[in-house]
Design a protein around this motif. Structure first.
Motif, PDB file in Angstrom:
ATOM      1  N   VAL A 333     -46.424-122.366 -18.841  1.00  0.00           N
ATOM      2  CA  VAL A 333     -47.857-122.121 -18.739  1.00  0.00           C
ATOM      3  C   VAL A 333     -48.304-121.359 -19.982  1.00  0.00           C
ATOM      4  CG1 VAL A 333     -49.492-120.684 -17.476  1.00  0.00           C
ATOM      5  CG2 VAL A 333     -47.926-122.162 -16.220  1.00  0.00           C
ATOM      6  N   ASP A 334     -49.415-121.783 -20.611  1.00  0.00           N
ATOM      7  CA  ASP A 334     -49.881-121.080 -21.811  1.00  0.00           C
ATOM      8  C   ASP A 334     -51.018-120.117 -21.497  1.00  0.00           C
ATOM      9  OD1 ASP A 334     -48.040-122.355 -23.361  1.00  0.00           O
ATOM     10  OD2 ASP A 334     -49.367-123.960 -23.955  1.00  0.00           O
ATOM     11  N   LEU A 335     -52.202-120.686 -21.225  1.00  0.00           N
ATOM     12  CA  LEU A 335     -53.363-119.821 -20.980  1.00  0.00           C
ATOM     13  C   LEU A 335     -53.581-119.680 -19.478  1.00  0.00           C
ATOM     14  CD1 LEU A 335     -53.849-120.373 -23.946  1.00  0.00           C
ATOM     15  CD2 LEU A 335     -56.201-120.949 -23.438  1.00  0.00           C
ATOM     16  N   VAL A 336     -54.099-118.526 -19.078  1.00  0.00           N
ATOM     17  CA  VAL A 336     -54.361-118.288 -17.666  1.00  0.00           C
ATOM     18  C   VAL A 336     -55.722-117.618 -17.537  1.00  0.00           C
ATOM     19  CG1 VAL A 336     -53.553-117.090 -15.592  1.00  0.00           C
ATOM     20  CG2 VAL A 336     -51.897-117.813 -17.315  1.00  0.00           C
ATOM     21  N   THR A 337     -56.562-118.104 -16.592  1.00  0.00           N
ATOM     22  CA  THR A 337     -57.762-117.338 -16.244  1.00  0.00           C
ATOM     23  C   THR A 337     -57.848-117.306 -14.721  1.00  0.00           C
ATOM     24  OG1 THR A 337     -59.172-119.283 -16.290  1.00  0.00           O
ATOM     25  CG2 THR A 337     -59.091-117.989 -18.304  1.00  0.00           C
ATOM     26  N   THR A 338     -58.343-116.213 -14.194  1.00  0.00           N
ATOM     27  CA  THR A 338     -58.376-116.103 -12.730  1.00  0.00           C
ATOM     28  C   THR A 338     -59.714-115.562 -12.250  1.00  0.00           C
ATOM     29  OG1 THR A 338     -57.581-113.847 -12.773  1.00  0.00           O
ATOM     30  CG2 THR A 338     -55.920-115.554 -12.567  1.00  0.00           C
ATOM     31  N   SER A 339     -60.018-115.861 -10.994  1.00  0.00           N
ATOM     32  CA  SER A 339     -61.072-115.148 -10.281  1.00  0.00           C
ATOM     33  C   SER A 339     -60.446-114.731  -8.951  1.00  0.00           C
ATOM     34  CB  SER A 339     -62.273-116.061 -10.048  1.00  0.00           C
ATOM     35  OG  SER A 339     -61.985-116.950  -8.996  1.00  0.00           O
ATOM     36  N   GLU A 340     -61.209-114.154  -8.080  1.00  0.00           N
ATOM     37  CA  GLU A 340     -60.641-113.687  -6.817  1.00  0.00           C
ATOM     38  C   GLU A 340     -59.981-114.832  -6.029  1.00  0.00           C
ATOM     39  OE1 GLU A 340     -60.004-110.866  -5.484  1.00  0.00           O
ATOM     40  OE2 GLU A 340     -59.551-111.585  -3.474  1.00  0.00           O
ATOM     41  N   THR A 346     -53.230-123.561 -18.322  1.00  0.00           N
ATOM     42  CA  THR A 346     -52.979-124.756 -19.131  1.00  0.00           C
ATOM     43  C   THR A 346     -51.478-124.973 -19.230  1.00  0.00           C
ATOM     44  OG1 THR A 346     -52.899-123.562 -21.223  1.00  0.00           O
ATOM     45  CG2 THR A 346     -55.048-124.425 -20.543  1.00  0.00           C
ATOM     46  N   VAL A 347     -51.137-126.249 -19.339  1.00  0.00           N
ATOM     47  CA  VAL A 347     -49.740-126.666 -19.384  1.00  0.00           C
ATOM     48  C   VAL A 347     -49.623-127.625 -20.552  1.00  0.00           C
ATOM     49  CG1 VAL A 347     -48.039-128.027 -18.112  1.00  0.00           C
ATOM     50  CG2 VAL A 347     -49.534-126.448 -16.883  1.00  0.00           C
TER      51      VAL A 347
END
Ligand code: ADP
Ligand code: ASP
Ligand code: MG
Length: 448
Positions: A333-340, A346-347
């Motif tokens: 996994v490269d980039l990560v964004t999260t919400s609740e 991204t892979v």
């Protein structure tokens, strides 16, 4: 001193490369070579397409014999590795199945074996005692992950033992190694840079030189931005991010061994050996202006996976469950964004995703978007520069490109975001200009 395919494989550059090594004799060099430019692609076709195997087998042999003739080396210089290629290729040419695993790696290795023989002969002809060595014989021992093998810890002492006694100058095959039980492996496409770094680190080299076809690491991929200019100094962290996010001039793993041993890496141009190139060191040059964007890289063929779980509102363990699935399936996994209640990642190898999807669906609603690209804007401290993100996204918004995902703040050197693949080149060109990366070149041209 590592010479890539475009250095050893182009007759006019072959002798420049040989002269570089001859000129560095007092520094006791070890040479690492890639296959002649284009040969590895041909070997890939050989493995994939049984129909054209006989034709490719003959073509590879002729190519190297012609090359030897063109650079005026005696035919004997290349006879033995051509015979070895024929002996391996001819029985395989009668087969009707694509080749993979150990068999494929054995085929792929011939490109570097042939190139090492040519280069060692070139050095000898220039009066420099040299010997071609298969990296497996030089101690580069790997696991059995054919196609993308990992070096094993015993490689270090073995490389030291095999390459420690010089001269003659060892000309080691890049890209390949061997398993403990003697089967040939490859380190992944573009892996000769990594071989050079592994060898340099094992020997405690003074520096690791990557000789290629650009005058250093440039401010962008010159195929996308023709006016890209060399970046004179980079930190290990900056160069690693660029290599990882698509700057093909360095294989993404190249800097790992250099970082461990704090060995400087220099990227130099074989066709223009007097150019200073790029120097990559543990920390950026203190005289560099801080917060400056130095280069933009771009990696295509990315997929984004979004998992939404409203059940997870105010619950714990959501991210842990998602990453457990990725971890178990060896998905990088490269980039990560999260919400609740949602997470997007991204892979870069979407082919690895399929088996994980049913398990992710047990956690939440899953959406996969293909055909994306990560753009990485790199410079020590740049992501923290006030106004940079605003400026960057205003520029991108100005040409009507939608940003699919943003990752800022986690890295001190890299601000990255995701756009649709077909828009990526346009965005890189826009930012290169908009962030002033071509300005110094412009100033130099204007005689400033
Ligand atoms: P070699 O045969 O020397 O290993 P490669 O083709 O693997 O050469 O790598 C050099 C190429 O990398 C350059 O010709 C250029 O097209 C590409 N490249 C991509 N990004 C960059 C960058 N930031 N700086 C320099 N080259 C880059
Ligand atoms: N010859 C190999 C390739 O084309 C390794 C390299 O060039 O570094 O992938
Ligand atoms: Mg390369």
């Amino acid at each position: 001193m590592k010479f890539g395919g475009t250095s050893v494989g182009i007759p006019a550059r072959f002798w420049i490369a040989v002269q570089r090594v001859a000129g560095a004799r007092s520094r006791d060099p070890v040479v690492v070579v890639s296959a002649l430019a284009g040969v590895t692609n041909l070997l890939v076709d050989f493995c994939r397409d049984p129909e054209s195997r006989a034709r490719i087998a003959a073509r590879v042999a002729e190519w190297h014999a012609d090359f030897a003739r063109e650079v005026r080396l005696p035919p004997a210089a290349i006879e033995a590795p051509i015979e070895a290629w024929r002996a391996d290729a001819e029985p395989l040419a009668r087969g009707s199945e694509p080749l993979d695993g150990a068999e494929r790696d054995r085929v792929m290795a011939h490109g570097e074996l042939l190139a090492a023989a040519l280069f060692a002969a070139g050095l000898e002809a220039a009066g420099v005692p040299a010997r071609a060595i298969f990296a497996g014989d030089a101690g580069l021992v790997t696991d059995e992950h054919f196609g993308a093998a990992h070096p094993l810890p015993e490689s270090e002492p073995e490389l030291r033992a095999a390459l420690g006694l010089r001269p003659p100058v060892p000309v080691v095959t890049g890209f390949i190694g061997r398993t403990r039980d003697g089967r040939t492996t490859t380190l992944g496409r573009g892996g000769s840079d990594y071989s050079a770094a592994l060898i340099g680190a094992a020997l405690g080299a003074e520096e690791i030189q990557i000789w290629t076809d650009t005058s250093g690491m440039l401010s962008a991929d010159p195929r996308i931005v023709p006016e890209a200019r060399p970046v004179p100094r980079l930190s290990f962290a900056e160069a690693s991010e660029l290599a990882y996010f698509g700057a093909r001039v360095l294989h993404p793993k190249t800097l790992l061994p250099a970082i461990q041993r704090e060995i400087p890496v220099r990227v130099l141009n074989t066709a223009s050996p007097e150019d200073p190139g790029s120097l990559i060191t543990p920390a950026a040059d203190p005289s560099d202006s801080p917060w400056r964007v130095k280069s933009i890289a771009c990696k295509q063929g990315i997929a984004a996976v979004t998992i939404v779980s409203t059940r997870m509102l105010l619950a714990h363990g959501f991210l842990a469950r998602v990453f457990e699935v990725f971890g178990r399936h060896h998905i990088v996994v490269d980039l990560v964004t999260t919400s609740e209640v949602s997470i997007s990642v991204t892979v870069d190898d979407p082919a690895t995703l399929a088996p994980a999807i049913p398990e992710l669906e047990a956690i939440g609603q899953v959406e996969v978007k293909h055909g994306l690209a990560v753009v990485a804007v790199v410079g020590e401290g740049a992501p923290k520069r006030v106004g940079l993100a605003g400026h960057l996204f205003t520029l991108i918004g100005g040409i009507g490109v939608a940003v699919e995902m943003i990752s800022q703040g986690a890295s001190r050197v890299n601000l990255s975001f995701v756009v649709r693949e077909e828009e990526a080149d346009k965005v890189v060109r826009l930012l290169h200009r908009g962030l002033g990366l071509d300005a110094e070149l412009g100033a130099m041209r204007a005689g400033a």
